[in-house]
Design a protein around this motif. Sequence first.
Motif, mmCIF file in Angstrom:
data_model
loop_
_atom_site.group_PDB
_atom_site.id
_atom_site.type_symbol
_atom_site.label_atom_id
_atom_site.label_comp_id
_atom_site.label_asym_id
_atom_site.label_seq_id
_atom_site.Cartn_x
_atom_site.Cartn_y
_atom_site.Cartn_z
ATOM 1 N N ASN A 128 1.206 -1.404 0.060
ATOM 2 C CA ASN A 128 -0.189 0.041 0.474
ATOM 3 C C ASN A 128 1.182 1.198 -0.291
ATOM 4 O OD1 ASN A 128 -3.343 0.049 0.131
ATOM 5 N ND2 ASN A 128 -2.146 -2.032 1.085
ATOM 6 N N THR A 129 1.743 1.247 0.750
ATOM 7 C CA THR A 129 2.679 2.294 0.275
ATOM 8 C C THR A 129 3.604 2.136 -0.198
ATOM 9 O OG1 THR A 129 3.218 1.962 2.986
ATOM 10 C CG2 THR A 129 5.055 3.622 2.009
ATOM 11 N N ARG A 130 3.535 1.563 -1.628
ATOM 12 C CA ARG A 130 4.241 1.712 -3.090
ATOM 13 C C ARG A 130 3.207 2.398 -3.338
ATOM 14 N NH1 ARG A 130 6.433 -4.679 -3.150
ATOM 15 N NH2 ARG A 130 8.926 -3.893 -2.273
ATOM 16 N N PHE A 131 2.115 1.814 -3.750
ATOM 17 C CA PHE A 131 1.221 2.418 -4.355
ATOM 18 C C PHE A 131 0.504 4.435 -4.013
ATOM 19 C CE2 PHE A 131 -1.862 -1.488 -4.673
ATOM 20 C CZ PHE A 131 -1.456 -1.604 -6.187
ATOM 21 N N ALA A 132 0.334 4.707 -2.345
ATOM 22 C CA ALA A 132 0.488 5.580 -2.611
ATOM 23 C C ALA A 132 2.351 6.781 -2.969
ATOM 24 C CB ALA A 132 0.923 5.839 -0.508
ATOM 25 N N LEU A 133 3.356 6.205 -2.819
ATOM 26 C CA LEU A 133 4.973 6.666 -3.241
ATOM 27 C C LEU A 133 4.403 7.625 -4.507
ATOM 28 C CD1 LEU A 133 7.249 4.709 -1.151
ATOM 29 C CD2 LEU A 133 6.365 6.958 -0.762
ATOM 30 N N ARG A 134 3.644 6.797 -5.428
ATOM 31 C CA ARG A 134 3.441 6.791 -6.618
ATOM 32 C C ARG A 134 3.647 8.719 -6.661
ATOM 33 N NH1 ARG A 134 -0.218 2.116 -9.494
ATOM 34 N NH2 ARG A 134 0.907 0.512 -9.292
ATOM 35 N N SER A 135 2.898 8.775 -6.128
ATOM 36 C CA SER A 135 2.216 10.573 -5.913
ATOM 37 C C SER A 135 1.980 11.069 -4.413
ATOM 38 C CB SER A 135 0.097 10.632 -6.123
ATOM 39 O OG SER A 135 -0.191 9.834 -5.429
ATOM 40 N N ALA A 136 2.999 11.001 -4.302
ATOM 41 C CA ALA A 136 3.292 11.248 -2.271
ATOM 42 C C ALA A 136 4.388 11.346 -2.506
ATOM 43 C CB ALA A 136 2.712 10.555 -1.177
ATOM 44 N N GLN A 137 4.721 11.530 -0.881
ATOM 45 C CA GLN A 137 6.476 11.315 -0.485
ATOM 46 C C GLN A 137 5.521 10.941 0.920
ATOM 47 O OE1 GLN A 137 9.192 14.416 -1.002
ATOM 48 N NE2 GLN A 137 7.690 15.988 -1.518
ATOM 49 N N LEU A 138 6.788 9.444 1.583
ATOM 50 C CA LEU A 138 6.550 9.524 2.586
ATOM 51 C C LEU A 138 7.240 10.350 3.740
ATOM 52 C CD1 LEU A 138 5.857 6.726 4.456
ATOM 53 C CD2 LEU A 138 7.936 5.690 4.861
ATOM 54 N N ARG A 139 6.387 10.107 4.682
ATOM 55 C CA ARG A 139 7.405 11.484 5.696
ATOM 56 C C ARG A 139 7.462 10.992 6.888
ATOM 57 N NH1 ARG A 139 9.740 15.293 2.560
ATOM 58 N NH2 ARG A 139 9.172 16.593 1.502
ATOM 59 N N GLY A 140 6.328 9.783 7.107
ATOM 60 C CA GLY A 140 6.614 9.409 9.015
ATOM 61 C C GLY A 140 5.647 8.047 8.621
ATOM 62 N N VAL A 141 5.995 7.474 9.266
ATOM 63 C CA VAL A 141 5.320 5.737 10.145
ATOM 64 C C VAL A 141 4.942 6.233 11.034
ATOM 65 C CG1 VAL A 141 5.464 3.929 10.766
ATOM 66 C CG2 VAL A 141 7.023 4.855 8.697
ATOM 67 N N LEU A 142 3.065 5.577 11.771
ATOM 68 C CA LEU A 142 2.822 6.208 13.012
ATOM 69 C C LEU A 142 2.627 4.965 13.360
ATOM 70 C CD1 LEU A 142 -0.234 9.084 12.029
ATOM 71 C CD2 LEU A 142 2.506 9.145 12.435
ATOM 72 N N TRP A 143 3.006 4.454 14.197
ATOM 73 C CA TRP A 143 2.330 3.300 15.349
ATOM 74 C C TRP A 143 1.927 3.128 16.678
ATOM 75 C CZ3 TRP A 143 3.567 -2.032 13.982
ATOM 76 C CH2 TRP A 143 4.145 -2.808 15.166
ATOM 77 N N HIS A 144 1.094 2.248 16.610
ATOM 78 C CA HIS A 144 0.795 1.622 18.133
ATOM 79 C C HIS A 144 0.063 0.844 18.160
ATOM 80 C CE1 HIS A 144 -0.861 2.328 21.547
ATOM 81 N NE2 HIS A 144 -1.047 3.173 22.423
ATOM 82 N N GLN A 145 1.323 -0.250 18.494
ATOM 83 C CA GLN A 145 0.733 -1.319 19.174
ATOM 84 C C GLN A 145 1.677 -2.106 20.267
ATOM 85 O OE1 GLN A 145 2.856 -4.654 19.042
ATOM 86 N NE2 GLN A 145 1.710 -6.064 19.080
ATOM 87 N N GLY A 146 0.768 -2.845 21.521
ATOM 88 C CA GLY A 146 1.668 -3.625 22.385
ATOM 89 C C GLY A 146 0.531 -4.272 23.305
ATOM 90 N N GLU A 147 -0.689 -4.066 22.880
ATOM 91 C CA GLU A 147 -1.641 -4.365 23.797
ATOM 92 C C GLU A 147 -1.633 -5.672 23.738
ATOM 93 O OE1 GLU A 147 -3.145 -0.597 23.304
ATOM 94 O OE2 GLU A 147 -2.301 -1.885 21.947
ATOM 95 N N ALA A 148 -1.709 -6.442 23.102
ATOM 96 C CA ALA A 148 -1.274 -8.008 22.300
ATOM 97 C C ALA A 148 -0.348 -8.004 23.192
ATOM 98 C CB ALA A 148 -1.270 -8.202 21.079
ATOM 99 N N ASP A 149 0.725 -8.270 22.908
ATOM 100 C CA ASP A 149 2.309 -8.436 23.341
ATOM 101 C C ASP A 149 2.580 -8.125 25.207
ATOM 102 O OD1 ASP A 149 4.406 -8.521 20.729
ATOM 103 O OD2 ASP A 149 2.832 -7.931 20.498
ATOM 104 N N VAL A 150 1.255 -7.095 25.561
ATOM 105 C CA VAL A 150 1.819 -7.579 27.475
ATOM 106 C C VAL A 150 1.667 -8.757 27.803
ATOM 107 C CG1 VAL A 150 0.972 -6.434 29.411
ATOM 108 C CG2 VAL A 150 1.539 -5.041 26.917
ATOM 109 N N PRO A 151 0.395 -9.393 27.675
ATOM 110 C CA PRO A 151 0.481 -10.409 28.791
ATOM 111 C C PRO A 151 1.311 -11.453 28.118
ATOM 112 C CG PRO A 151 -1.377 -9.946 27.317
ATOM 113 C CD PRO A 151 0.005 -8.893 26.398
ATOM 114 N N HIS A 152 2.473 -11.625 27.446
ATOM 115 C CA HIS A 152 3.429 -12.479 27.564
ATOM 116 C C HIS A 152 5.067 -11.689 27.953
ATOM 117 C CE1 HIS A 152 0.237 -14.279 24.965
ATOM 118 N NE2 HIS A 152 0.006 -13.660 24.409
ATOM 119 N N PRO A 153 5.783 -11.974 29.025
ATOM 120 C CA PRO A 153 6.644 -11.654 29.293
ATOM 121 C C PRO A 153 7.732 -11.840 28.304
ATOM 122 C CG PRO A 153 5.863 -12.827 30.764
ATOM 123 C CD PRO A 153 4.783 -13.023 30.013
#
Length: 258
Positions: A128-153
């Motif tokens: 999907n990012t490759r599609f976007a790069l046809r007409s735009a410049q990648l300026r950043g990545v927004l990440w939010h994740q961790g709730e699925a990992d926290v219960p596993h030390p």
Amino acid sequence: MSETVNNEKKDFIKDGIQTEAADMDCFLMIGQSNMSGRGDFGVVPPIENKNLFMLRNGRWQQMSEPINPDRGIFSGRYRSGVGLAASFALRYHETTGRRVGLIPCADGGTSLAQWQPGEVLYENAVNNTRFALRSAQLRGVLWHQGEADVPHPDWVASYEERFIHMIRSLFADLGVEPVPVVIGELGTYLLRRKNFDLTPELNRVFYRIAEAEPVCGVASAEGLECREDILHFNSPSLRIFGERYFEVYEQLARQLGK
């Protein structure tokens, strides 16, 4: 309305815009449900701006929430809804004057293991990012994740190494120079849930990642509130969170000269 391409008549797809959205800055949205957005509609005013877009079917459409509809909208226990990316995009546009394109690829309930190179979610984000790069410049990545990992030390213990491998691979596979990556803290309200005792530890891991990787920064979730499910940020908090993401992004971009 139509145009002629290679001597053939071609109708425009009615997707909100009728010209190519060139000269645009885009941001990849990845992670799990708090990046997708689970905020309730009708609680905060909608964000509408003709300079804000989202990727749909490989093309840019005017931004509207839910930006990242990974689940049902009108039914289901966890519905797609208001997210943090909308207020982030608005602040970016208001500050830079640039058009903004969001690339929604987050998927609720997913673990970091499912975002590793070669996995379906990772490959979808790259494509999907490759599609976007046809007409735009990648300026950043927004990440939010961790709730699925926290219960596993063991998952928490290996998170830093696995995340850094994932983000370095992402830029390599896209063939672009690294851009700012904003990681959002997990809400401390998760401590009210069973088996979420390692939430503060994973938040500390995020800061260790930022120390190890100059392109990474962490957006604070301090004081943000959750919905009644004690799992997802509520709509007002998501609006605030998006602005905090932008503040961290702006600082990173300045430091990196982006």
